[in-house]
Motif scaffolding. Structure first.
Motif, short mmCIF file in Angstrom:
data_model
loop_
_atom_site.label_atom_id
_atom_site.label_comp_id
_atom_site.label_asym_id
_atom_site.label_seq_id
_atom_site.Cartn_x
_atom_site.Cartn_y
_atom_site.Cartn_z
N ASP A 23 -11.88 2.70 -10.36
CA ASP A 23 -10.69 1.97 -10.81
C ASP A 23 -9.39 2.71 -10.43
N GLN A 47 -6.77 0.43 -9.03
CA GLN A 47 -6.31 -0.46 -10.08
C GLN A 47 -5.27 0.26 -10.94
N GLY A 92 -16.83 -7.08 -5.88
CA GLY A 92 -17.37 -6.89 -7.24
C GLY A 92 -16.24 -6.99 -8.26
N ASN A 93 -16.61 -6.85 -9.55
CA ASN A 93 -15.62 -6.99 -10.61
C ASN A 93 -14.48 -5.99 -10.49
N ASN A 94 -14.87 -4.76 -10.10
CA ASN A 94 -13.86 -3.73 -9.99
C ASN A 94 -12.81 -4.05 -8.94
N GLU A 95 -13.31 -4.52 -7.80
CA GLU A 95 -12.40 -4.87 -6.72
C GLU A 95 -11.48 -6.01 -7.17
N VAL A 96 -12.06 -6.97 -7.87
CA VAL A 96 -11.25 -8.10 -8.32
C VAL A 96 -10.14 -7.61 -9.25
N ARG A 97 -10.52 -6.70 -10.17
CA ARG A 97 -9.49 -6.18 -11.08
C ARG A 97 -8.38 -5.47 -10.31
#
Ligand code: C2G
Length: 760
Positions: free
Chosen positions: A259, A262, A308-313
């Motif tokens: 993250d 992010q 993945g979710n992390n990339e989306v965040r």
């Protein structure tokens, strides 16, 4: 009190902060208090300035600094991280400058980054000793103490001359706003900055508490916006010790976190929302865009799976960021890069990802042109061969990075060849210099192929073989595909400290420990020769015990062979050594500090061969065998048929077999040689340097070794002339030594390792 030094201290810093305490105590001015924000229990050396310890919540660096600021009594806050320190005259110099300018001035102690703490203290010492010699010409006599150096300095009374002298000598520089806006990188960190407490309070500046990686950005950007000028001390340094062991002791920037981006973008957004100055906003936006362009694409796109979710965040954070900034900040980028950003901005992430892949492809192609095709073979590994199915019938061997056909991989190969024959294809790696030699050695071997290291065929077999037997590390970029099996044999029982047991890594890259760690996670098994190596590898490689093979060394099977005398006779004849002469083998190791360039070490012969020849040539010949890292060829032609230079001979085990005495130094060769129970002499002319300065040892060389430590060539000669005495003197120690190191070697290690390799 003039300063409150503010230091956040985390779990990893508990030792290093003691160094900082000693360092602050060494400062020649103590007009400060030290506030440590630390949630751990802390032990510090006693110091003669006030120390306050505060706890904080939440457990982030931002909260730590905010809490410390609340109780600060100093007129100025000085931020120093727990793992860094100051050159010892720094506060003294600050005393003469800080406060001479308006309250909205930021003072910045120039940061010197290093991976070698001892080097920086050398710089510091050099500086201290040059103090008196380098006294300014501003009219003073020679002063005894460094602090006297500023005796005449008086800016308040507008002492222009003095001020000018200081300026000339680069004691400090004043940067106005315009200049600062051109280079923000250093200004996004609070470390090394001295800022008026009043100024901070007036504007209610504080650190971001819920961003665990980037708490400073918002604080420092606001400080930059509201301050009038920045004064940089360029003569004294804030020493930032970069961490060389990111696995056990990572700095905030080295902690692996997916993250990270992010949080970076999030810190950026928060800061932007608070800023008013349009120019600063634009400059900062450019910095962020630049980062996205340089690092982010690669991180996101090299992952094989879909987003993945992390990339989306992360993309959502970047989207927020892009919506806040003026699109003109990235109008100078290439069209395709602009398109990526616009796609992210409008939330079209899959299209953004697709475009990023194109950008990366274009960059790689461009790289190829720039490198004139040099990277092309490696590219085939990734783009082509890595997609070919793994071949369950191929075994790849490499010994000493392709320098020879030797060591444990050779004996494992021979075993497999004998017992499994044509069931497998055996591929040996040879580097360009030794390719012809190794090829000719293996030309009559069935099912065997030799490939040139880093060539196309090498890339192919590296990408598609099922089995790997290497005695050193595989390339950093090697990808272990599902179903592959990798056995690392290593290449010696350790005497010199290895990887995580080494304090610094002066002779290697600062990422050596981290790289080693990740490479060794790819090994399915690590071969060990004795319990001692097993224990050391577990600690020094951080290698799991259950994956180690307690097999003994395949390379030593030959030393236990019932045919060893016959083999020796044959080798002696092959080398042209008269059968009636005894053989002395001289096999020294390499020295970390003697090199021509990376991986190119030099060796200077200290052993007096002329003298040895004069006294010994009736009975003996001497084989000189330098370490494989040694690049220079030592000319021994003047010693005629007394010296055989066998530095290029493939397999040192064969040289052990034919020799009657071994002379070595800190090389692991003596562990193996001891199996033969023949005398060993240690010619350690540079013992003090080597032991104390270059490397530490695992053994007490004076107590544990099965032979004498000899510092002069004369004493070596003397020991050879009285070799029977040496033998009887070291007899007991020899027995103990073999008991400790060589009980696992029973002549069948190759079989054990080969079976472990093939077991899937
Ligand atoms: N070697 C050799 N000739 C020499 C010295 C070494 O052929 N003159 C070979 C031996 O097989 C030896 C191996 O290289 O065991 C490793 O050499 P070392 O001198 O011990 O040094 P290094 O390469 O630094 O490896 O755990 C072992 C260590 O990693 C040491």
């Amino acid at each position: 009190m003039k300063y409150s030094i503010i230091t956040p201290c985390g779990r990893h810093d508990l030792n290093r902060i003691k160094e900082l305490a000693r360092n602050l105590a060494k400062q020649n001015s103590h007009d400060f208090e030290w506030i440590i924000a630390c949630n751990q229990s802390l032990e510090l050396p006693s110091v003669d300035f006030p120390v306050k310890i505060v706890k904080f919540q939440p457990n982030t660096v931002g909260a730590a600094k905010n809490e410390a600021m609340k109780i600060a009594k100093g007129k100025y806050l000085f931020f120093i991280d727990a793992d860094d320190y100051l050159e010892s005259g720094t506060i003294n110099l600050l005393n003469h400058i800080v406060g001479e300018y308006s309250d909205d001035t930021v003072y910045d102690v120039n940061c010197y980054q290093t991976y070698e703490p001892e080097k920086s203290s050398q710089i510091e010492m050099a500086k201290e000793s040059s103090f008196n010699d380098a006294l300014p010409d501003w009219g003073g006599s020679k002063y005894d103490k460094p602090e006297d150096r500023y005796f005449n300095f008086d800016v308040k009374n507008n002492d222009i001359d003095t001020h000018f002298s200081l300026w000339l000598q680069n004691r400090y520089w004043i940067y106005d706003k315009e200049y600062r806006y051109t280079d923000l990188d250093d200004q996004l960190f609070s470390r090394g900055k001295v800022i008026s407490k009043q100024f901070i309070e007036d504007h209610h500046f504080h650190f971001n508490e819920d961003n665990s990686l980037y708490p400073d950005i918002q604080f420092m950007l606001l400080v930059t916006e509201f301050s009038a000028q920045l004064i940089k001390l360029s003569d004294y340094h804030y020493i930032k010790i970069n961490h060389n062991d990111p696995i056990n002791d990572p700095s905030l920037s080295q902690i692996p976190r997916n993250d990270r981006w992010q949080l970076w973008a999030n810190a950026g957004c928060r800061a932007l929302l608070k800023l008013n100055d349009q120019t600063l906003m634009n400059v900062f936006s450019k910095t962020v865009i630049n980062n996205i362009n340089t690092y982010f694409y690669k991180n996101l796109v090299t992952k094989d799976q879909s987003i993945g979710n992390n990339e989306v965040r992360t993309l959502l954070e970047i989207q927020k960021f892009l919506q806040l900034i003026d699109p003109r900040t990235y109008s100078n980028l290439k069209r395709i890069n602009q398109k990526v950003l616009n796609a992210i901005k409008s939330g079209n992430f899959s299209s953004a990802r697709h475009l990023m892949k194109v950008v990366i492809g274009l960059r790689n192609a461009n790289q190829l042109v720039v490198n004139r095709g040099r990277g092309i073979t490696k590219d085939t590994y990734f783009t082509l061969f890595k997609h070919v199915p793994v071949n369950p019938h191929v075994i790849l061997f490499e010994s000493f990075l392709g320098r020879n056909y030797s060591d444990s991989p050779k004996y494992i190969y021979r075993y497999l060849q004998k017992h499994y024959g044509s069931k497998y294809k055996y591929v040996w790696i040879a580097d360009a210099e030794h390719f012809d030699h190794i090829k000719s050695k293996l030309k009559s071997q069935p099912n065997t192929k030799v490939v040139r290291r880093f060539g196309f065929q090498y890339m192919y077999y590296l990408a598609t073989s099922k089995y790997f037997v290497f005695n050193m590390r595989q390339p950093k970029w090697f990808v272990k595909r599902p179903g592959m099996r990798f056995i690392e044999t290593w290449h010696g029982t350790p005497l010199k400290h290895l990887v995580f047991d080494m304090d610094n890594v002066a002779s290697a890259s600062h990422l050596y420990k981290q790289t080693f760690y990740y490479q060794s996670r790819q090994w399915d098994h690590l071969v060990t020769a004795n319990q001692y190596s097993y224990n050391i590898f577990h600690r020094a490689f951080m290698y799991p015990k259950d994956k180690m093979l307690k097999s003994g060394y395949p390379r030593n099977d030959i030393l236990n062979s019932p045919r060893r005398d016959q083999i020796a006779k044959h080798i002696k004849q092959k080398l042209g050594i008269p059968l009636n002469k005894k053989v002395i083998l001289y096999a020294p190791t390499w020295r970390d500090d003697q090199f021509y360039g990376p991986g190119q070490y030099k060796f200077k012969l200290h052993l007096n061969l002329a003298e040895l020849k004069k006294h010994l040539s009736d009975q003996y010949v001497l084989i000189l065998r330098t370490h494989y890292f040694i690049a220079n060829h030592i000319d021994t032609s003047q010693f005629g048929d007394f010296v055989f230079n066998e530095s290029d001979y493939d397999d040192i085990a064969e040289l052990y077999l034919i020799s009657d005495i071994l002379i070595t130094d800190y090389s692991s060769v003596f562990f193996d040689y001891a199996i033969l129970k023949r005398p060993i002499l240690y010619y350690v002319y540079d013992y003090d340097d080597y032991a104390d300065v270059l490397r530490g040892f695992y053994l007490n060389m004076k107590k544990d070794l099965p032979g004498p430590l000899l510092k002069t060539s004369k004493s070596v000669l003397n020991a050879i002339e009285n070799i029977d005495e040496v033998k009887s003197k070291y007899h007991d120690r020899y027995v103990q030594f073999n008991h400790r190191f060589n009980t696992w070697d029973d002549g069948h290690a190759s079989a054990r390792v080969a079976h472990a390799l093939l077991k899937s």
